[in-house]
Design a protein around this motif. Structure first.
Motif, PDB file in Angstrom:
ATOM      1  N   ASN A 182      -1.777  -2.627  11.403  1.00 43.01           N
ATOM      2  CA  ASN A 182      -0.817  -3.491  10.723  1.00 43.01           C
ATOM      3  C   ASN A 182       0.200  -4.003  11.726  1.00 43.01           C
ATOM      4  OD1 ASN A 182      -1.905  -3.472   8.203  1.00 43.01           O
ATOM      5  ND2 ASN A 182      -0.525  -1.956   7.353  1.00 43.01           N
ATOM      6  N   ASP A 225      -4.777  -2.130   2.453  1.00 42.48           N
ATOM      7  CA  ASP A 225      -3.875  -1.746   3.536  1.00 42.48           C
ATOM      8  C   ASP A 225      -3.064  -0.500   3.216  1.00 42.48           C
ATOM      9  OD1 ASP A 225      -2.173  -2.915   1.667  1.00 42.48           O
ATOM     10  OD2 ASP A 225      -0.883  -3.777   3.180  1.00 42.48           O
ATOM     11  N   GLY A 238      -5.078  -1.410   8.094  1.00 39.61           N
ATOM     12  CA  GLY A 238      -5.772  -1.967   6.949  1.00 39.61           C
ATOM     13  C   GLY A 238      -7.261  -1.878   7.168  1.00 39.61           C
TER      14      GLY A 238
END
Length: 143
Positions: free
Chosen positions: A12, A38, A43
């Motif tokens: 992320n 996520d 994710g």
């Protein structure tokens, strides 16, 4: 009866998703369906593409954390409740749905799912005469 799905672990961080999609675009790999789940740190990008083996090798060569997994692809009609009716067949057979996503191609609605027992899921498909989709079908539908 199954199709290949690309599962990519994406940090992320700003721009990471764009980098991965740009790699695929540069090699003319078409995305047919995509979903992202996520958490705060990473994710999981799940993709159905027109050339899954090529995409997998490309991503591995670029140090992307990627897996190739088998998922079921089932065609349903486009009426309200069609996904619910289809999923109920798996539930009534004692199967858990690990994840699912759906999309439409032309006049078909496609349900992608992974269950806790692939063999039982295949039996549900056969027993209920469900319209499963092959990888070649998806590529030809997507044009």
């Amino acid at each position: 009866m199954t199709i290949n799905q690309i599962s990519i672990f994406v940090e992320n961080k700003y721009g990471k998703l764009c980098e991965i999609l740009a790699l695929l675009a540069k090699e003319n790999i078409h995305i047919i369906a995509a979903t992202v789940a996520d958490t705060s740190e990473y994710g999981i990008l799940r993709l159905i593409v027109n050339e899954s083996d090529k995409a997998y090798k490309l991503l591995k060569a670029n140090n992307v954390s990627v897996n190739l997994t088998d998922v079921l692809a089932i065609s349903t009609d486009r009426t309200a409740g069609s996904f619910a009716r289809t999923l109920s067949l798996f539930t009534h057979s004692g199967l858990s749905i690990e994840y699912m996503y759906c999309f439409s191609l032309k006049d078909k609605s496609i349900l992608i799912l992974r269950t806790n027992n692939r063999e039982t899921a295949r039996e549900v498909i056969r027993r209920n005469d469900l319209d499963y989709i092959t990888e070649n079908d998806l590529v030809s539908f997507a044009g």
